[in-house]
Design a protein around this motif. Structure first.
Motif, mmCIF file in Angstrom:
data_model
loop_
_atom_site.group_PDB
_atom_site.id
_atom_site.type_symbol
_atom_site.label_atom_id
_atom_site.label_comp_id
_atom_site.label_asym_id
_atom_site.label_seq_id
_atom_site.Cartn_x
_atom_site.Cartn_y
_atom_site.Cartn_z
ATOM 1 N N CYS A 59 -1.303 0.661 -5.703
ATOM 2 C CA CYS A 59 -0.560 -0.357 -4.960
ATOM 3 C C CYS A 59 -0.403 -0.079 -3.464
ATOM 4 O O CYS A 59 -0.022 -0.976 -2.718
ATOM 5 N N TRP A 60 -0.703 1.119 -2.990
ATOM 6 C CA TRP A 60 -0.394 1.413 -1.594
ATOM 7 C C TRP A 60 -1.557 1.227 -0.625
ATOM 8 O O TRP A 60 -1.355 1.209 0.577
ATOM 9 N N SER A 61 -2.774 1.080 -1.131
ATOM 10 C CA SER A 61 -3.909 0.983 -0.204
ATOM 11 C C SER A 61 -4.103 -0.433 0.311
ATOM 12 O O SER A 61 -3.830 -1.414 -0.377
ATOM 13 N N ARG A 62 -4.583 -0.529 1.537
ATOM 14 C CA ARG A 62 -4.872 -1.829 2.158
ATOM 15 C C ARG A 62 -6.001 -2.536 1.407
ATOM 16 O O ARG A 62 -5.998 -3.752 1.260
ATOM 17 N N LYS A 63 -6.973 -1.734 0.921
ATOM 18 C CA LYS A 63 -8.098 -2.309 0.184
ATOM 19 C C LYS A 63 -7.594 -3.009 -1.079
ATOM 20 O O LYS A 63 -8.085 -4.084 -1.450
ATOM 21 N N THR A 64 -6.615 -2.428 -1.721
ATOM 22 C CA THR A 64 -6.054 -3.037 -2.934
ATOM 23 C C THR A 64 -5.443 -4.396 -2.622
ATOM 24 O O THR A 64 -5.639 -5.365 -3.362
ATOM 25 N N LEU A 80 -0.436 -5.998 -12.116
ATOM 26 C CA LEU A 80 -0.298 -4.840 -11.234
ATOM 27 C C LEU A 80 0.481 -3.726 -11.927
ATOM 28 O O LEU A 80 1.593 -3.942 -12.400
ATOM 29 N N SER A 81 -0.119 -2.542 -12.003
ATOM 30 C CA SER A 81 0.545 -1.360 -12.549
ATOM 31 C C SER A 81 0.691 -0.320 -11.439
ATOM 32 O O SER A 81 -0.286 0.346 -11.083
ATOM 33 N N PRO A 82 1.887 -0.153 -10.880
ATOM 34 C CA PRO A 82 2.055 0.826 -9.796
ATOM 35 C C PRO A 82 2.093 2.272 -10.285
ATOM 36 O O PRO A 82 1.983 3.199 -9.486
ATOM 37 N N HIS A 83 2.266 2.486 -11.593
ATOM 38 C CA HIS A 83 2.263 3.839 -12.177
ATOM 39 C C HIS A 83 3.222 4.796 -11.471
ATOM 40 O O HIS A 83 2.858 5.915 -11.107
ATOM 41 N N GLY A 84 4.438 4.341 -11.256
ATOM 42 C CA GLY A 84 5.459 5.184 -10.657
ATOM 43 C C GLY A 84 5.491 5.174 -9.146
ATOM 44 O O GLY A 84 6.415 5.713 -8.529
ATOM 45 N N SER A 85 4.502 4.556 -8.507
ATOM 46 C CA SER A 85 4.430 4.564 -7.040
ATOM 47 C C SER A 85 5.521 3.739 -6.382
ATOM 48 O O SER A 85 5.762 3.876 -5.177
ATOM 49 N N LEU A 86 6.166 2.854 -7.155
ATOM 50 C CA LEU A 86 7.248 2.036 -6.600
ATOM 51 C C LEU A 86 8.604 2.482 -7.131
ATOM 52 O O LEU A 86 9.581 1.737 -7.040
ATOM 53 N N ASP A 87 8.637 3.684 -7.672
ATOM 54 C CA ASP A 87 9.914 4.276 -8.048
ATOM 55 C C ASP A 87 10.731 4.523 -6.775
ATOM 56 O O ASP A 87 10.174 4.839 -5.725
ATOM 57 N N SER A 88 12.040 4.386 -6.855
ATOM 58 C CA SER A 88 12.887 4.531 -5.666
ATOM 59 C C SER A 88 12.736 5.906 -5.017
ATOM 60 O O SER A 88 12.748 6.019 -3.783
ATOM 61 N N GLN A 95 6.755 9.980 2.583
ATOM 62 C CA GLN A 95 6.365 9.217 3.774
ATOM 63 C C GLN A 95 7.118 7.883 3.847
ATOM 64 O O GLN A 95 6.521 6.806 3.876
ATOM 65 N N PRO A 96 8.446 7.942 3.853
ATOM 66 C CA PRO A 96 9.253 6.716 3.786
ATOM 67 C C PRO A 96 8.999 5.723 4.915
ATOM 68 O O PRO A 96 9.008 4.516 4.692
ATOM 69 N N LYS A 97 8.781 6.226 6.152
ATOM 70 C CA LYS A 97 8.531 5.307 7.275
ATOM 71 C C LYS A 97 7.229 4.540 7.084
ATOM 72 O O LYS A 97 7.165 3.329 7.306
ATOM 73 N N MET A 98 6.195 5.278 6.663
ATOM 74 C CA MET A 98 4.905 4.634 6.410
ATOM 75 C C MET A 98 5.020 3.628 5.271
ATOM 76 O O MET A 98 4.498 2.502 5.355
ATOM 77 N N LYS A 99 5.717 4.013 4.209
ATOM 78 C CA LYS A 99 5.848 3.115 3.064
ATOM 79 C C LYS A 99 6.650 1.867 3.419
ATOM 80 O O LYS A 99 6.375 0.774 2.918
ATOM 81 N N LYS A 100 7.641 2.008 4.281
ATOM 82 C CA LYS A 100 8.413 0.844 4.691
ATOM 83 C C LYS A 100 7.532 -0.159 5.433
ATOM 84 O O LYS A 100 7.629 -1.377 5.206
ATOM 85 N N ALA A 105 4.094 -5.034 5.369
ATOM 86 C CA ALA A 105 2.772 -5.528 5.778
ATOM 87 C C ALA A 105 2.029 -6.212 4.630
ATOM 88 O O ALA A 105 1.454 -7.284 4.815
ATOM 89 N N TYR A 106 2.035 -5.598 3.441
ATOM 90 C CA TYR A 106 1.256 -6.206 2.357
ATOM 91 C C TYR A 106 1.797 -5.950 0.949
ATOM 92 O O TYR A 106 1.436 -6.663 0.010
ATOM 93 N N GLN A 107 2.664 -4.953 0.779
ATOM 94 C CA GLN A 107 3.138 -4.642 -0.566
ATOM 95 C C GLN A 107 3.966 -5.770 -1.168
ATOM 96 O O GLN A 107 3.820 -6.119 -2.340
ATOM 97 N N LYS A 108 4.828 -6.371 -0.347
ATOM 98 C CA LYS A 108 5.645 -7.484 -0.819
ATOM 99 C C LYS A 108 4.764 -8.634 -1.281
ATOM 100 O O LYS A 108 5.004 -9.242 -2.333
#
Length: 384
Positions: A59-64, A80-88, A95-100, A105-108
């Motif tokens: 879920c975190w890559s731009r290509k996805t 979509l299966s984030p497999h724990g990647s969207l756990d709080s 890398q909280p700043k990057m993830k925010k 940018a595209y996760q929402k």
């Protein structure tokens, strides 16, 4: 079912890769399953002609995000299966700043575009639910993390989820022939004189040739658009056998565009518009019962169309009133103009002609087919 599992890369000793491989191996023999990575031209598979379900395992890559966007445009269902990647914990500490920035940018957009988001633990479920970006969220235990879950049971449960997704978005899988069959049956069902229907032998043949899977979609549509009684009447009178399908037992996600059932005919306007209420009071009196009723229906269907809550039941009701009502058509046009609904009225006539075969002899105003018809074209533009 044609299923594509997408993962950026297959790595040794990777939990997500193990999950995907396990799931792929235990799918039904009747399913066509493909496993693709970034090395493959996955975007070329993103059309409904090639793929029913795209199951994304990252879920975190731009290509996805690009692949998901292509799938949505190609009318392919996305799981979509984030497999724990969207756990709080992951979002807040890795890398909280990057993830925010990625979230904005595209996760929402990915979460909103997904037909279903599948998680394997309650913590991630709660975090995604709290974000409020999707209501189509499902918890599915993983055989990789839980030894009590058999791989075959995990695959069977996932297949049920895929079926739930496809049954939820049934409308996007409807063929032109199915949509034409619905319009034919509604037209037939709303015709008081069966001998004067506008159906051709080809129209009737089209309905008779429907297979059980097509009937399933049509009956689901009939439920959602509140026209089951019309379809039931039409098929009985036309003596067309309909498969015994209990649509209420079909598991689906809640629809995003809810169509209301209430009748357009009312003593008051749905929107409580003071301006239009005043015009109706000034321009009609006690003797103009039918004229006032059809104008009230016009105001109400305009309101519902603007809110995307207009259903086929409302078009059918409007068709019946125009086709069999007795009112002054000239005054209808004059008052519709004062209500600022002349263009809408003309567009409505065009849509009633297209879907339900209302002829110009029964139209109080001339039809207008332009770009403003979008909200009325419910057989082309419908959210799922």
């Amino acid at each position: 079912m044609r299923i594509v599992h997408y993962i950026p890369d297959i790595l040794k000793s990777d939990i997500v890769a193990d999950y995907v491989n396990m799931l792929s191996k235990h799918h039904s023999e009747n399913d066509k399953v493909r496993l693709v990575t970034d090395k493959d031209k996955v975007e070329t598979l993103m059309t409904i002609k090639d793929t029913d379900i795209l199951h994304v395992h990252t879920c975190w890559s731009r290509k996805t995000a690009y692949v998901v966007e292509k799938a949505v445009k190609g009318n392919v269902a996305v799981v979509l299966s984030p497999h724990g990647s969207l756990d709080s914990y992951v979002v807040d500490n890795e890398q909280p700043k990057m993830k925010k920035m990625q979230l904005l940018a595209y996760q929402k957009g990915m979460l909103k575009n997904a037909d279903a988001v599948v998680v394997t633990n309650t913590s991630e479920f709660s975090h995604i639910e709290k974000m409020g970006w999707t209501t189509r969220l499902q918890l599915e235990p993983s055989a990789v993390f839980d030894s009590s879950v058999a791989p075959s049971d995990m695959a069977a449960s996932m297949l049920r989820l895929y079926t739930k997704v496809l049954d939820t978005r049934y409308f996007l899988r409807m063929s032109l022939g199915e949509k034409e069959a619905i319009c034919s049956m509604v037209h037939y069902g709303m015709s008081r004189d069966i001998g004067c229907t506008m159906l051709s032998d080809e129209d009737v043949k089209n309905v008779r040739m429907l297979n059980p899977e097509q009937w399933k979609r049509i009956l689901l549509y009939s439920d959602d658009e509140h026209i089951s009684n019309i379809i039931d009447y039409s098929t009985r009178v036309m003596q067309i056998p309909v498969p015994a399908i209990d649509t209420h037992s079909i598991d689906r996600f809640p629809v995003t565009a809810h169509k209301i059932q209430k009748s357009l005919s009312s003593d008051v306007l749905f929107e409580g518009n003071g301006f239009r209420t005043r015009i109706l009071s000034e321009e009609t009196d006690a003797k103009d019962v039918e004229l006032r009723n059809v104008l009230t229906m016009l105001c109400n269907i305009s309101y519902l169309a603007g809110r995307r809550e207009m259903g086929m039941n409302h078009l059918a009701e409007m068709y019946e009133t125009l086709r069999y009502g007795d009112f002054d058509e000239k005054r209808f046009g004059e008052i519709a103009r004062k209500l600022r609904l002349m263009k809408f009225s003309r567009r409505l006539m065009s849509v009633l002609n297209k879907y339900l075969r209302l002829t110009e002899g029964f139209m109080p105003v001339a039809p207008l087919n332009d770009n403003g018809n979008a909200n009325l074209m419910i057989m082309e533009n419908r959210a799922v």
